[in-house]
Enzyme design. Structure first.
Site, PDB file in Angstrom:
ATOM      1  N   ASP A  52       0.824  -1.200   0.000  1.00 49.37           N
ATOM      2  CA  ASP A  52       0.000   0.000   0.000  1.00 49.37           C
ATOM      3  C   ASP A  52       0.863   1.256   0.000  1.00 49.37           C
ATOM      4  OD1 ASP A  52      -2.281  -1.492   0.020  1.00 49.37           O
ATOM      5  OD2 ASP A  52      -2.793  -1.121   2.112  1.00 49.37           O
ATOM      6  N   LYS A  73      -3.862   3.100  -2.241  1.00 47.95           N
ATOM      7  CA  LYS A  73      -5.129   3.822  -2.320  1.00 47.95           C
ATOM      8  C   LYS A  73      -4.956   5.118  -1.544  1.00 47.95           C
ATOM      9  CE  LYS A  73      -8.111  -0.261  -2.532  1.00 47.95           C
ATOM     10  NZ  LYS A  73      -8.732   0.053  -3.815  1.00 47.95           N
ATOM     11  N   MET A 186      -8.435   8.338   7.794  1.00 49.08           N
ATOM     12  CA  MET A 186      -8.840   8.851   6.475  1.00 49.08           C
ATOM     13  C   MET A 186      -9.871   9.971   6.589  1.00 49.08           C
ATOM     14  SD  MET A 186      -9.135   5.117   4.593  1.00 49.08           S
ATOM     15  CE  MET A 186     -10.041   4.389   5.973  1.00 49.08           C
TER      16      MET A 186
END
Length: 262
Positions: A52, A73, A186
């Site tokens: 990631d 991502k 996030m």
């Protein structure tokens, strides 16, 4: 420094990373010092690492023998689709490679590790889960913010801010009513919305807030404020992702503990 006999003993207890297997591993919050011994062993054996965006380059450097495949991502940026990642893991395993799927934090905490494990199980591909230090708890500890503190809280909530302001969002007003700390992953892009909805749910304007950016790395920054000030301060200080948002009275402990922390 660990002695050679201790290292040898640990190495003998590690499971063998077999060809055709996929290991879903957590790389912790960033700094390689926070890797588990099991993940270090996996890094040394992997043929290919599918990683990631939050996996620090210094961690990947520990596996010079392995092919590196980026599958990151990031909100608002081009990202690899989850179905594509799963298909890649399956294809690599079927090539008889030792596949290490490496994620920031812990693979089962907002890392979609459960989805990938389920897909591997469906396809009959052997896998192992290697837990990692979840970024929230490690980042807070590193910033001298206890996730739980007697006399302050009896629970803590992990939440994702990814969907804030959408139909798929959490009920932030109910989280506010619980009057327990919230650790938001996030959430930087949606910080104004999160603050607004918590305030609408009854959270006090002077409720302490911290933002921990790039936790445990050389780029770490910790910003503290309140629900009333944090949005303005984050913009002024140019705080961006990756970052964790900590909301609650536990944040007030940071100033006390930093007096003697080394």
């Amino acid at each position: 420094m660990m002695s050679a006999p201790l290292i040898d003993h640990i190495a003998r207890t590690m499971p063998d990373f077999m060809p055709g297997h996929v290991w879903l591993a957590g790389a912790g919050p960033g700094d390689p010092r926070h890797l588990t011994l099991e993940v270090v062993a996996a890094l040394s054996q992997a043929d290919v690492i599918v990683h990631d965006a939050l996996v620090d380059a210094s961690v990947l450097d520990l596996a010079p023998q392995a092919q590196k495949i980026f599958a990151g991502k990031r909100g608002g940026q081009p990202s690899t689709a989850q179905d594509e990642i799963i298909d890649r893991l399956i294809a690599l395993a079927r090539q008889d490679l030792r596949v290490l799927r490496l994620k920031g934090g812990d693979p089962f905490i907002f890392g979609r590790g459960g989805e990938e494990a389920e897909a591997l199980a469906t396809e009959g591909i052997s896998f192992r889960v290697l837990p990692g230090l979840t970024s929230a708890l490690a980042a807070l500890a590193n910033a001298n913010i206890p996730a739980t503190m007697r006399g302050i809280n009896k629970a803590v909530t992990f939440a994702t801010g990814h969907a804030a302001g959408t139909a798929d969002d959490l009920d932030w007003s109910r989280l506010a009513a619980a009057d327990q700390p919230i650790i938001v992953y996030m959430g930087m892009k949606a910080l104004p919305t999160i603050v607004e909805e918590l305030r609408a749910g009854g959270a006090a304007a002077d409720l302490p807030v911290a933002i921990i950016m790039a936790a445990t790395t050389g780029k770490e920054r910790v910003l503290t404020g309140t629900l009333a000030t944090i949005v303005t301060e984050a913009i002024r200080e140019k705080i961006g992702s990756p970052a964790l948002i900590v909301i609650g009275e536990i944040v007030s402990m940071r100033a006390r503990l930093c007096r003697a922390s080394i």
